[in-house]
Write an enzyme that holds these catalytic residues in place. Structure first.
Site, PDB file in Angstrom:
ATOM      1  N   MET A   1      10.712  24.084   0.829  1.00  0.00           N
ATOM      2  CA  MET A   1       9.845  23.175   0.091  1.00  0.00           C
ATOM      3  C   MET A   1      10.619  22.261  -0.859  1.00  0.00           C
ATOM      4  O   MET A   1      10.350  21.072  -0.947  1.00  0.00           O
ATOM      5  CB  MET A   1       8.788  23.955  -0.693  1.00  0.00           C
ATOM      6  CG  MET A   1       7.700  23.060  -1.257  1.00  0.00           C
ATOM      7  SD  MET A   1       6.450  23.929  -2.220  1.00  0.00           S
ATOM      8  CE  MET A   1       5.513  24.766  -0.953  1.00  0.00           C
TER       9      MET A   1
ATOM     10  N   LYS B   1       0.850  -1.199   0.000  1.00  0.00           N
ATOM     11  CA  LYS B   1       0.000   0.000   0.000  1.00  0.00           C
ATOM     12  C   LYS B   1       0.885   1.249   0.000  1.00  0.00           C
ATOM     13  O   LYS B   1       2.090   1.156   0.274  1.00  0.00           O
ATOM     14  CB  LYS B   1      -0.913  -0.018   1.230  1.00  0.00           C
ATOM     15  CG  LYS B   1      -0.161   0.030   2.551  1.00  0.00           C
ATOM     16  CD  LYS B   1      -1.071  -0.267   3.735  1.00  0.00           C
ATOM     17  CE  LYS B   1      -0.287  -0.249   5.032  1.00  0.00           C
ATOM     18  NZ  LYS B   1      -1.073  -0.761   6.159  1.00  0.00           N
TER      19      LYS B   1
ATOM     20  N   TYR C   1      14.961  30.631   5.377  1.00  0.00           N
ATOM     21  CA  TYR C   1      13.808  31.440   5.790  1.00  0.00           C
ATOM     22  C   TYR C   1      13.874  31.853   7.248  1.00  0.00           C
ATOM     23  O   TYR C   1      14.308  31.085   8.110  1.00  0.00           O
ATOM     24  CB  TYR C   1      12.512  30.652   5.605  1.00  0.00           C
ATOM     25  CG  TYR C   1      12.072  30.509   4.172  1.00  0.00           C
ATOM     26  CD1 TYR C   1      11.798  31.624   3.386  1.00  0.00           C
ATOM     27  CD2 TYR C   1      11.904  29.248   3.621  1.00  0.00           C
ATOM     28  CE1 TYR C   1      11.384  31.475   2.075  1.00  0.00           C
ATOM     29  CE2 TYR C   1      11.479  29.095   2.313  1.00  0.00           C
ATOM     30  CZ  TYR C   1      11.219  30.214   1.540  1.00  0.00           C
ATOM     31  OH  TYR C   1      10.802  30.059   0.252  1.00  0.00           O
TER      32      TYR C   1
ATOM     33  N   ARG D   1     -10.610  -0.112  14.937  1.00  0.00           N
ATOM     34  CA  ARG D   1     -10.657   0.650  13.687  1.00  0.00           C
ATOM     35  C   ARG D   1     -11.646  -0.049  12.766  1.00  0.00           C
ATOM     36  O   ARG D   1     -12.847   0.202  12.861  1.00  0.00           O
ATOM     37  CB  ARG D   1      -9.242   0.739  13.094  1.00  0.00           C
ATOM     38  CG  ARG D   1      -9.129   1.647  11.899  1.00  0.00           C
ATOM     39  CD  ARG D   1      -7.686   1.754  11.385  1.00  0.00           C
ATOM     40  NE  ARG D   1      -7.140   0.484  10.906  1.00  0.00           N
ATOM     41  CZ  ARG D   1      -5.945   0.336  10.320  1.00  0.00           C
ATOM     42  NH1 ARG D   1      -5.161   1.389  10.151  1.00  0.00           N
ATOM     43  NH2 ARG D   1      -5.517  -0.834   9.911  1.00  0.00           N
TER      44      ARG D   1
HETATM   45  C1  LIG Z   1      -0.225  -1.719   6.800  1.00  0.00           C
HETATM   46  C2  LIG Z   1      -0.780  -3.003   7.267  1.00  0.00           C
HETATM   47  C3  LIG Z   1       0.059  -4.096   7.529  1.00  0.00           C
HETATM   48  C4  LIG Z   1       1.577  -4.011   7.503  1.00  0.00           C
HETATM   49  O1  LIG Z   1       2.019  -3.458   8.692  1.00  0.00           O
HETATM   50  P1  LIG Z   1       3.598  -3.381   9.050  1.00  0.00           P
HETATM   51  O2  LIG Z   1       3.627  -2.952  10.455  1.00  0.00           O
HETATM   52  O3  LIG Z   1       4.191  -2.360   8.137  1.00  0.00           O
HETATM   53  O4  LIG Z   1       4.145  -4.737   8.810  1.00  0.00           O
HETATM   54  C5  LIG Z   1      -0.539  -5.299   7.872  1.00  0.00           C
HETATM   55  N1  LIG Z   1      -1.882  -5.413   7.938  1.00  0.00           N
HETATM   56  C6  LIG Z   1      -2.713  -4.378   7.712  1.00  0.00           C
HETATM   57  C7  LIG Z   1      -4.185  -4.571   7.838  1.00  0.00           C
HETATM   58  C8  LIG Z   1      -2.201  -3.148   7.385  1.00  0.00           C
HETATM   59  O5  LIG Z   1      -3.025  -2.115   7.165  1.00  0.00           O
END
Ligand SMILES: *Cc1c(COP(=O)(O)O)cnc(C)c1O
Length: 406
Positions: free
Chosen positions: A331, A57, A283, A156
């Protein structure tokens, strides 16, 4: 640049492209990526068949989802995990064949896209499940595979514990849905001392008990992220979801086969000036050099994920030594005090990663910026071009410039 160039990708030739880009980039070390997968497998040891999902992701935590997914597919990872439907679609369009699980909330309105891109949705509430039932009611062909998420303490996403029997009944009664997976997620697996971890494991085990024999055989059970996979064998079940560890960061430093950071951030000095004592830099003029100083400009700033909050705290590597940031991070650029280093225009600077015997880690930057290493990696991947490097050779350069532009 130091690396030799291979013309394996003539449509995206690094030689032409690099000349057109500002001299700042992310290096993705493909050998480190492959090493980490192997090292994790080795650490899991008696994994007894648990498979590995690489979580890609957020553009593979800033490393580039397509590039990373291709390499990990070739390295034998079993699944990919993404947060969003469009992240999964991008990887599938690039030709990756692995099963892909969308971990975020499932949008039944997009069911045709899940099918077109062969993505598996995660269903995280009774409401969502009802929508999936509705949307698949008229579907012909194979049943829609879903993974059902249960909230065991993260607070969550996920069906509440008390709702699990009802959720399972809904799936059982529905002819077009198939329970292909059951999952949960830890809230603090990186804190080995937390009693919540064992509690979440117990709850998940209780949920697994509710499955029939056939359901248990047909569903992939998973709850471990990197930290849990490495440190809580009881949480591994059929599949472990590896994010941070794949990218070479140990969520808990506890020894074992080492992991190597996959990302480094490098840039060249594009301006270098000598200024007298008392000169304000950057800055706000809050920083005034106390002595005659050599100030170098590197073309990386907070828009590249090099956080403004690193101002006055972080260091960079030049000629193998640590140098401090001078004045505020801006930036698109950052100033470094390179006095007495002998640094010259065009020298390579390391903002994250190794140079000689020194190393700046994501943990160090996260500490200075008051954040976590996950965020450091994601942000640094936002705007910088990315070089995929193997054995000192750039296999591919990914940037907003194509060869035609250059
Ligand atoms: C992001 C995520 C992971 C991976 O987590 P890490 O701590 O980076 O290994 C695993 N399961 C879910 C549901 C996640 O959202």
């Amino acid at each position: 640049m130091v690396a030799t160039m291979r013309r394996a990708h003539p449509s995206n030739d690094p030689v032409d492209l690099e000349a057109a880009l500002r001299p700042a980039w992310v290096d993705v070390d493909l050998e480190a990526l492959e090493h980490n997968l192997g090292a994790i497998r080795q650490r899991l040891g008696d994994l007894s068949g648990a498979k590995c999902m690489a979580v890609v992701k957020a553009d593979a935590y800033g490393h580039g989802a397509v590039g990373v997914s291709r390499v990990l597919e070739a390295a034998g990872v079993d699944w990919l995990g993404v947060a969003l439907l469009e992240e999964g679609a991008e990887i599938r369009r690039a030709g990756v064949q692995l099963p892909i699980l969308v971990l975020g909330t499932a949008r039944p309105a997009k069911i045709s896209l899940y099918r077109r891109y062969r993505l598996t949705p995660t269903v995280s509430s009774l409401t969502e499940l009802a929508l999936w039932c509705e949307w698949t009611a008229g579907c012909r062909g194979a049943r829609q595979a879903i993974h059902l998420k249960v909230d065991t303490g993260m607070g969550r996403l996920g069906v509440q514990l008390a709702e699990v029997p009802a959720a399972l009944e809904m799936i059982r009664r529905h002819p077009h849905l198939q329970l292909a997976g059951l999952l949960s997620h830890f809230a603090e697996a990186d804190d080995l001392e937390s009693p919540r971890n064992a509690l979440q494991e117990q709850r998940f085990a209780g949920v697994v008990e509710l499955l029939t024999e056939a359901e248990r055989r047909g569903a992939v059970l998973h709850m471990a992220n990197s930290a849990a996979a490495l440190h809580r064998p009881g949480s591994r079940y059929d599949l472990v979801r590896l994010g941070l560890a794949i990218y070479g960061l140990d969520p808990v430093e506890a020894g074992g086969e080492p992991l190597f950071p996959v990302m480094s951030v490098r840039a060249r000095i594009v301006q270098l000036r000598e200024v007298p004592a008392g000169t304000p830099v950057s800055y706000g003029g809050r920083t005034v050099v106390p002595r005659r100083s050599h100030i170098a400009v590197v073309p990386v700033g907070y828009a590249d994920g090099y956080a403004w909050r690193l101002t006055g705290k972080a260091e960079a590597l030049v000629r193998g030594v640590r140098v401090p940031i001078a004045g505020s991070v801006t930036m698109d650029m950052t100033l470094l005090d390179v006095t007495d280093t002998g640094a010259e225009l065009g020298d390579e600077v390391v903002l994250l990663g190794r140079q000689g015997a020194e190393e700046i880690t994501a943990v160090e930057l996260a500490h200075h910026a008051g954040t976590i290493s996950w965020e450091i990696l994601c942000h640094l991947g936002l705007r910088l071009p990315r070089r995929y490097v193997r054995a000192g050779t750039v296999e591919e350069l990914v940037s907003r410039f194509s060869r035609e532009d250059a």
